[in-house]
Design a protein around this motif. Structure first.
Motif, mmCIF file in Angstrom:
data_model
loop_
_atom_site.group_PDB
_atom_site.id
_atom_site.type_symbol
_atom_site.label_atom_id
_atom_site.label_comp_id
_atom_site.label_asym_id
_atom_site.label_seq_id
_atom_site.Cartn_x
_atom_site.Cartn_y
_atom_site.Cartn_z
ATOM 1 N N ARG A 151 -8.731 11.733 8.141
ATOM 2 C CA ARG A 151 -7.680 12.579 7.562
ATOM 3 C C ARG A 151 -8.141 13.138 6.226
ATOM 4 O O ARG A 151 -8.968 12.529 5.543
ATOM 5 C CB ARG A 151 -6.402 11.769 7.373
ATOM 6 C CG ARG A 151 -5.732 11.403 8.682
ATOM 7 C CD ARG A 151 -4.421 10.721 8.392
ATOM 8 N NE ARG A 151 -3.707 10.430 9.613
ATOM 9 C CZ ARG A 151 -2.460 9.968 9.636
ATOM 10 N NH1 ARG A 151 -1.828 9.748 8.501
ATOM 11 N NH2 ARG A 151 -1.868 9.728 10.778
ATOM 12 N N PRO A 152 -7.571 14.279 5.815
ATOM 13 C CA PRO A 152 -8.070 14.947 4.600
ATOM 14 C C PRO A 152 -7.448 14.418 3.312
ATOM 15 O O PRO A 152 -6.815 15.156 2.562
ATOM 16 C CB PRO A 152 -7.688 16.410 4.854
ATOM 17 C CG PRO A 152 -6.428 16.326 5.643
ATOM 18 C CD PRO A 152 -6.599 15.131 6.548
ATOM 19 N N TRP A 153 -7.642 13.121 3.026
ATOM 20 C CA TRP A 153 -7.145 12.580 1.764
ATOM 21 C C TRP A 153 -7.941 13.182 0.609
ATOM 22 O O TRP A 153 -9.166 13.091 0.585
ATOM 23 C CB TRP A 153 -7.278 11.061 1.751
ATOM 24 C CG TRP A 153 -6.347 10.369 2.711
ATOM 25 C CD1 TRP A 153 -6.645 9.917 3.958
ATOM 26 C CD2 TRP A 153 -4.966 10.072 2.491
ATOM 27 N NE1 TRP A 153 -5.542 9.354 4.548
ATOM 28 C CE2 TRP A 153 -4.489 9.431 3.664
ATOM 29 C CE3 TRP A 153 -4.083 10.281 1.430
ATOM 30 C CZ2 TRP A 153 -3.169 9.000 3.793
ATOM 31 C CZ3 TRP A 153 -2.773 9.850 1.565
ATOM 32 C CH2 TRP A 153 -2.321 9.211 2.730
ATOM 33 N N PRO A 154 -7.282 13.814 -0.364
ATOM 34 C CA PRO A 154 -8.007 14.428 -1.488
ATOM 35 C C PRO A 154 -8.662 13.370 -2.368
ATOM 36 O O PRO A 154 -8.272 12.193 -2.372
ATOM 37 C CB PRO A 154 -6.909 15.162 -2.263
ATOM 38 C CG PRO A 154 -5.770 15.293 -1.316
ATOM 39 C CD PRO A 154 -5.837 14.089 -0.428
ATOM 40 N N GLY A 155 -9.635 13.797 -3.135
ATOM 41 C CA GLY A 155 -10.256 12.917 -4.107
ATOM 42 C C GLY A 155 -9.399 12.806 -5.355
ATOM 43 O O GLY A 155 -8.287 13.336 -5.421
ATOM 44 N N PRO A 156 -9.910 12.107 -6.377
ATOM 45 C CA PRO A 156 -9.163 11.994 -7.637
ATOM 46 C C PRO A 156 -8.764 13.367 -8.175
ATOM 47 O O PRO A 156 -9.518 14.342 -8.063
ATOM 48 C CB PRO A 156 -10.167 11.293 -8.558
ATOM 49 C CG PRO A 156 -11.045 10.511 -7.634
ATOM 50 C CD PRO A 156 -11.177 11.358 -6.402
ATOM 51 N N LYS A 296 -5.021 3.961 -10.059
ATOM 52 C CA LYS A 296 -6.082 3.133 -10.635
ATOM 53 C C LYS A 296 -7.226 2.937 -9.639
ATOM 54 O O LYS A 296 -8.411 3.017 -9.999
ATOM 55 C CB LYS A 296 -5.509 1.771 -11.040
ATOM 56 C CG LYS A 296 -6.546 0.865 -11.732
ATOM 57 C CD LYS A 296 -5.958 -0.484 -12.101
ATOM 58 C CE LYS A 296 -5.833 -1.365 -10.887
ATOM 59 N NZ LYS A 296 -5.462 -2.760 -11.242
ATOM 60 N N LEU A 297 -6.865 2.723 -8.363
ATOM 61 C CA LEU A 297 -7.880 2.488 -7.338
ATOM 62 C C LEU A 297 -8.662 3.749 -6.992
ATOM 63 O O LEU A 297 -9.720 3.669 -6.350
ATOM 64 C CB LEU A 297 -7.226 1.917 -6.080
ATOM 65 C CG LEU A 297 -6.707 0.478 -6.203
ATOM 66 C CD1 LEU A 297 -5.826 0.126 -5.013
ATOM 67 C CD2 LEU A 297 -7.866 -0.503 -6.310
ATOM 68 N N GLY A 313 -7.902 4.049 -3.680
ATOM 69 C CA GLY A 313 -6.567 4.618 -3.703
ATOM 70 C C GLY A 313 -6.172 5.221 -2.368
ATOM 71 O O GLY A 313 -5.046 5.024 -1.882
ATOM 72 N N ASN A 314 -7.077 5.951 -1.755
ATOM 73 C CA ASN A 314 -6.740 6.591 -0.489
ATOM 74 C C ASN A 314 -6.649 5.587 0.651
ATOM 75 O O ASN A 314 -5.861 5.781 1.595
ATOM 76 C CB ASN A 314 -7.756 7.684 -0.160
ATOM 77 C CG ASN A 314 -7.503 8.951 -0.956
ATOM 78 O OD1 ASN A 314 -6.389 9.197 -1.402
ATOM 79 N ND2 ASN A 314 -8.541 9.753 -1.163
#
Length: 512
Positions: A151-156, A296-297, A313-314
């Motif tokens: 899935r396209p989870w964005p980066g920070p 934070k993660l 985080g993702n």
């Protein structure tokens, strides 16, 4: 949208099965245009219930060439145990894309047969690309096969550059390795395969129970073949807008997570929970704690110096989104949050769940073949920025860049528009707080059907209503679910629907 309550768009948990050898189209067997007879045999151990029979249905690779290359669709059947009460055949339509109908029939067939008092032979199928049906393989690497990768989870800070690179790589790999078979994975072809199955069964009409993505398959079938539909149940529906289809379903998951998360927060703050599951003392503190932990993660690399995966985080967000499908998954999510909370600045080991490359192929294939997706990367970047601001729980993922943005061809079939033309024989059931197919999307399906449908909403949260009380922990929610079960069972056994749309609560049903 999928087979289990944790199934979702692009993360199907189809049961593992031995993949059929994938023949190139030029080498595939030739077959007639008419539906063949089915040779039923006891299902192999582990693939279905003890009383379930299995068969193989040849279908055209391309229905525009009905006598051309054929591929196989695995089908299954659980006969009525009360022949004198039998009134027809009930098709179980799996979710996904990528859910196994045969596995679902094996899991719920006996309960469904008992609930409907033997009124039906109950049948299902593994859609092309799934389970024991002809499969394709995108040949993806491990990093692309977990939910935080596929899935396209964005980066920070919402950066989508990694998603763009990954989605382009997945699209190119699927097209290169999947060939004509992966191009045949679509809702339109599943609908055609279902009608071929109906003919092979010798039935003039089918009744059906479709769940999640299966509601869209069922809706398209009802639109294309209205004369062959009997009693039609659509459970956990999405918006059928033909201009968006799967893209719109994924985008709707942002608000859907917001709808559902308070149920988890209430559970996770219960004073009666064990220490390892109690996230906070107050329900109102659970969401901000989750968001701060995920942020934070985001600074944690996906792998440690020695190559072992770590909680990011993702990965935490992906676990959250999946766990909202069922109350029974709340404890896993809570334990992960507590572990991350108590770890401070220490990394948290994490074992990501992976789907097979073949399962990824059918999910990607269907959503990319059904409808053309936008290709403008700047537009995706703007959409992600806006969406993660409105819905921080999902961080912009639902509107991110999918492999479909790089799919080389448009849909082979024009997406179907659902209309009010047809028999009034559809019953919809829907949770008010569904994390995958939100209630407001189901209302769009209800609106499209007009007087063809009635809709029973349920004051509870989760995904998959009918026979789903085992996924609920609150007794009031269970009573609301039982109210909806009665409505569906009454419809399937007698043909009677509520006179108008209704709402099931712990106290029973009331008209809306």
């Amino acid at each position: 949208m999928a087979l289990t309550k944790r199934s979702a768009l692009l993360l199907t948990l189809s049961s593992a099965a031995v993949a059929a050898t994938l023949a190139a189209p030029a080498q595939a067997a030739q077959g007639p245009a008419t539906a063949p007879s089915l040779t039923w045999k006891p299902c192999s151990a582990g693939s279905a219930g003890s009383a379930t029979e299995c068969a193989t249905l040849p279908v055209p690779l391309d229905y525009r060439k009905p006598t051309g290359p054929q591929i196989n669709v695995a089908v299954s059947r659980l006969r009525s145990d009360r022949p004198t009460a039998r009134r027809g055949t009930l098709l179980v339509i799996p979710g996904g894309p990528g859910g196994s109908g045969n596995a679902k029939l094996a899991a719920v067939g006996e309960e469904l047969r008992k609930e409907t008092r033997g009124a039906y032979d109950i049948v299902s199928l593994d859609p092309r690309g799934v389970g024991d049906s002809t499969r394709a393989d995108c040949k993806l690497g491990e990093d692309d096969l977990e939910s935080a990768g596929l899935r396209p989870w964005p980066g920070p800070d919402g950066d989508i550059s990694a998603s763009v690179t990954r989605s382009r790589r997945i699209a190119e790999s699927c097209v290169r390795n999947g060939g004509e078979v992966i191009r045949s994975f679509s809702t339109a072809n599943e609908v055609r395969d279902i009608d071929r199955f109906r003919q092979a069964l010798g039935e003039d009409k089918l009744s059906a129970w479709g769940t999640s993505y299966g509601t869209y398959v069922g809706a398209v079938y009802a639109q294309k073949y209205p004369k062959h539909t009997d009693r039609w149940v659509l459970d956990s529906s999405g918006d059928p807008d033909p201009s968006r289809a799967e893209r719109g379903w994924l985008a709707n998951m942002s608000g859907a997570a917001d709808d559902r998360f308070p149920d988890f927060a209430k559970w996770a703050a219960d004073p009666g929970l064990a220490k390892e599951h109690r996230v906070a003392e107050r329900a109102g503190d659970v969401r901000p704690l989750f968001l701060s932990l995920a942020e934070k993660l985001d600074r944690v690399p996906a792998r440690s110096a020695d190559g072992k995966p770590q909680l990011t985080g993702n990965r935490l967000r992906a676990e959250m989104q999946q766990s909202l499908y069922s109350d029974r998954s709340f404890d896993r999510l809570a334990a992960l949050i507590v572990k991350a909370r108590d770890a401070g600045d220490k990394p948290v080991p994490y074992e990501p769940g992976l789907i097979s490359s073949a399962d990824a192929a059918v999910s990607v294939g269907v959503i990319c073949n059904d409808v053309r997706w936008p290709g403008s990367i700047p537009d995706y970047a703007r959409a992600v920025k806006a969406d993660r601001a409105r819905h921080p729980l999902t961080n912009g993922m639902p509107v991110g860049v999918m492999p479909c943005a790089f799919w080389p061809d448009g849909p082979a079939d024009k997406p179907t528009r659902i209309t009010s033309d047809g028999p009034s024989n559809v019953l919809m059931v829907q949770y008010l707080r569904d994390p995958a197919t939100p209630h407001r999307g189901a209302l769009k399906m209800r609106e499209a059907f007009g007087d063809r449908a009635r809709m029973v909403s349920v004051d509870a949260g989760g995904h998959g209503v009918y026979l789903g009380s085992g996924d609920l922990v609150d007794s009031g929610d269970k009573r609301a679910n039982a109210c909806a079960d009665r409505a569906v069972t009454t419809f399937l056994t007698t043909g009677r629907r509520p006179a108008s749309d209704g709402l099931c609560t712990a106290a029973g049903m009331k008209a809306k």
